[in-house]
Design a protein around this motif. Structure first.
Motif, PDB file in Angstrom:
ATOM      1  N   GLN A   7       0.833  -1.204   0.000  1.00 49.84           N
ATOM      2  CA  GLN A   7       0.000   0.000   0.000  1.00 49.84           C
ATOM      3  C   GLN A   7       0.870   1.259   0.000  1.00 49.84           C
ATOM      4  OE1 GLN A   7      -3.222   0.303  -0.352  1.00 49.84           O
ATOM      5  NE2 GLN A   7      -3.159   2.526  -0.113  1.00 49.84           N
ATOM      6  N   LYS A   8       1.925   1.273   0.832  1.00 51.18           N
ATOM      7  CA  LYS A   8       2.814   2.436   0.905  1.00 51.18           C
ATOM      8  C   LYS A   8       3.547   2.648  -0.418  1.00 51.18           C
ATOM      9  CE  LYS A   8       2.424   3.455   5.353  1.00 51.18           C
ATOM     10  NZ  LYS A   8       1.972   4.738   5.850  1.00 51.18           N
ATOM     11  N   MET A   9       3.927   1.547  -1.090  1.00 53.24           N
ATOM     12  CA  MET A   9       4.632   1.680  -2.375  1.00 53.24           C
ATOM     13  C   MET A   9       3.719   2.283  -3.447  1.00 53.24           C
ATOM     14  SD  MET A   9       7.714   0.927  -1.924  1.00 53.24           S
ATOM     15  CE  MET A   9       8.367   0.727  -3.566  1.00 53.24           C
ATOM     16  N   LYS A  10       2.417   2.005  -3.356  1.00 55.72           N
ATOM     17  CA  LYS A  10       1.470   2.612  -4.311  1.00 55.72           C
ATOM     18  C   LYS A  10       1.351   4.114  -4.080  1.00 55.72           C
ATOM     19  CE  LYS A  10      -1.323  -1.501  -5.009  1.00 55.72           C
ATOM     20  NZ  LYS A  10      -2.592  -2.183  -4.729  1.00 55.72           N
ATOM     21  N   GLU A  11       1.443   4.559  -2.831  1.00 55.43           N
ATOM     22  CA  GLU A  11       1.362   5.986  -2.502  1.00 55.43           C
ATOM     23  C   GLU A  11       2.676   6.722  -2.766  1.00 55.43           C
ATOM     24  OE1 GLU A  11       0.302   6.116   1.600  1.00 55.43           O
ATOM     25  OE2 GLU A  11      -1.596   5.062   1.288  1.00 55.43           O
ATOM     26  N   MET A  12       3.772   5.994  -2.910  1.00 62.08           N
ATOM     27  CA  MET A  12       5.101   6.598  -2.979  1.00 62.08           C
ATOM     28  C   MET A  12       5.291   7.571  -4.161  1.00 62.08           C
ATOM     29  SD  MET A  12       7.813   6.892  -1.255  1.00 62.08           S
ATOM     30  CE  MET A  12       7.575   5.602  -0.081  1.00 62.08           C
ATOM     31  N   PRO A  13       4.896   7.252  -5.391  1.00 62.26           N
ATOM     32  CA  PRO A  13       5.146   8.216  -6.481  1.00 62.26           C
ATOM     33  C   PRO A  13       4.508   9.587  -6.233  1.00 62.26           C
ATOM     34  CG  PRO A  13       4.526   6.095  -7.396  1.00 62.26           C
ATOM     35  CD  PRO A  13       4.353   5.999  -5.922  1.00 62.26           C
TER      36      PRO A  13
ATOM     37  N   ILE B 136       6.647  11.407  -3.652  1.00 59.70           N
ATOM     38  CA  ILE B 136       7.913  11.875  -4.240  1.00 59.70           C
ATOM     39  C   ILE B 136       7.670  13.115  -5.079  1.00 59.70           C
ATOM     40  CG2 ILE B 136       9.721  11.291  -5.905  1.00 59.70           C
ATOM     41  CD1 ILE B 136       9.523   8.398  -4.881  1.00 59.70           C
ATOM     42  N   GLU B 137       6.598  13.083  -5.864  1.00 60.00           N
ATOM     43  CA  GLU B 137       6.290  14.240  -6.711  1.00 60.00           C
ATOM     44  C   GLU B 137       5.979  15.464  -5.856  1.00 60.00           C
ATOM     45  OE1 GLU B 137       6.169  16.482  -9.895  1.00 60.00           O
ATOM     46  OE2 GLU B 137       6.739  14.365  -9.909  1.00 60.00           O
ATOM     47  N   GLU B 138       5.213  15.285  -4.799  1.00 60.80           N
ATOM     48  CA  GLU B 138       4.885  16.392  -3.893  1.00 60.80           C
ATOM     49  C   GLU B 138       6.156  16.962  -3.264  1.00 60.80           C
ATOM     50  OE1 GLU B 138       2.771  16.747   0.422  1.00 60.80           O
ATOM     51  OE2 GLU B 138       1.800  15.428  -1.044  1.00 60.80           O
ATOM     52  N   TYR B 139       7.079  16.109  -2.852  1.00 61.46           N
ATOM     53  CA  TYR B 139       8.335  16.546  -2.254  1.00 61.46           C
ATOM     54  C   TYR B 139       9.155  17.346  -3.259  1.00 61.46           C
ATOM     55  CZ  TYR B 139      13.097  16.249  -0.490  1.00 61.46           C
ATOM     56  OH  TYR B 139      14.368  16.549  -0.086  1.00 61.46           O
ATOM     57  N   ARG B 140       9.222  16.865  -4.479  1.00 66.13           N
ATOM     58  CA  ARG B 140      10.020  17.564  -5.497  1.00 66.13           C
ATOM     59  C   ARG B 140       9.449  18.945  -5.804  1.00 66.13           C
ATOM     60  NH1 ARG B 140      11.291  12.587  -9.683  1.00 66.13           N
ATOM     61  NH2 ARG B 140      13.002  11.716  -8.447  1.00 66.13           N
ATOM     62  N   VAL B 141       8.121  19.040  -5.885  1.00 68.40           N
ATOM     63  CA  VAL B 141       7.483  20.337  -6.157  1.00 68.40           C
ATOM     64  C   VAL B 141       7.781  21.306  -5.015  1.00 68.40           C
ATOM     65  CG1 VAL B 141       5.243  21.506  -6.338  1.00 68.40           C
ATOM     66  CG2 VAL B 141       5.676  19.419  -7.642  1.00 68.40           C
ATOM     67  N   GLU B 142       7.623  20.832  -3.792  1.00 68.87           N
ATOM     68  CA  GLU B 142       7.886  21.682  -2.632  1.00 68.87           C
ATOM     69  C   GLU B 142       9.338  22.149  -2.605  1.00 68.87           C
ATOM     70  OE1 GLU B 142       8.211  20.935   2.110  1.00 68.87           O
ATOM     71  OE2 GLU B 142       6.498  20.006   1.092  1.00 68.87           O
ATOM     72  N   ARG B 143      10.248  21.247  -2.904  1.00 68.45           N
ATOM     73  CA  ARG B 143      11.662  21.582  -2.891  1.00 68.45           C
ATOM     74  C   ARG B 143      12.000  22.586  -4.002  1.00 68.45           C
ATOM     75  NH1 ARG B 143      15.742  16.990  -3.852  1.00 68.45           N
ATOM     76  NH2 ARG B 143      17.342  18.345  -4.603  1.00 68.45           N
ATOM     77  N   ARG B 144      11.391  22.380  -5.150  1.00 65.13           N
ATOM     78  CA  ARG B 144      11.614  23.292  -6.282  1.00 65.13           C
ATOM     79  C   ARG B 144      11.131  24.692  -5.925  1.00 65.13           C
ATOM     80  NH1 ARG B 144       8.711  20.735 -10.381  1.00 65.13           N
ATOM     81  NH2 ARG B 144      10.327  19.167 -10.391  1.00 65.13           N
ATOM     82  N   GLU B 145       9.961  24.791  -5.267  1.00 65.79           N
ATOM     83  CA  GLU B 145       9.419  26.097  -4.878  1.00 65.79           C
ATOM     84  C   GLU B 145      10.329  26.788  -3.859  1.00 65.79           C
ATOM     85  OE1 GLU B 145       5.512  25.311  -3.426  1.00 65.79           O
ATOM     86  OE2 GLU B 145       4.683  25.019  -5.435  1.00 65.79           O
TER      87      GLU B 145
END
Length: 150
Positions: free
Chosen positions: A120-126, A129-138
């Motif tokens: 279940q956690k692996m299904k939520e992972m992408p 990761i995308e949310e983290y990258r967007v936040e970091r980019r901002e």
């Protein structure tokens, strides 16, 4: 060879000494001890002067009272065993408790639930990761803007 014989004799004497004081501490194994049996206790109470090494008063045939010290527990145990062999003491049969059933390791029992949770956690992972990258980019863009116009 003498030392081994002495150690064996000491181990046997220790086994014979498992009396009422050790019975409660020994747990289920105490049922196999010599002094734990009710039949042995009743027989010992009827014997004159059998008080586990304490001074006891014994009246002789002359009418005098003599204070004697009873024999050691090893000698008492030998007397009890002789009485058992002679048939003076009838021991009740020993009931052996079944050992507890092995239920397995907790890690093996909880493995399917853990695997399902990981899946279940692996299904939520992408998405995470995308949310983290967007936040970091901002954050990076904001920091660059602030440094540029200092």
């Amino acid at each position: 060879a003498l030392r081994i014989a002495m150690l064996a004799r000491r181990a046997a004497a220790t086994w014979l000494r498992a009396g009422p004081s050790l019975a409660s501490a020994a747990g289920p194994a105490a049922g196999l001890a010599l002094w734990k049996s009710a039949a042995v206790s009743q027989w010992a109470e009827k014997q004159p002067g059998e008080r586990h090494g304490r001074p006891t008063a014994v009246e002789t045939s002359d009418g005098e009272t003599v204070v004697t010290r009873t024999p050691s527990r090893r000698k008492q145990a030998l007397k009890v065993k002789a009485a058992i062999r002679a048939g003076e003491i009838l021991l009740e049969p020993t009931v052996m408790v079944e050992p507890p059933r092995f239920k397995g390791h907790k890690r093996d029992r909880s493995r399917p639930a853990r695997q399902a949770q990981i899946e279940q956690k692996m299904k939520e992972m992408p998405a995470l990761i995308e949310e983290y990258r967007v936040e970091r980019r901002e954050r990076r863009e904001k920091r660059r803007q602030e440094e540029r116009f200092k």
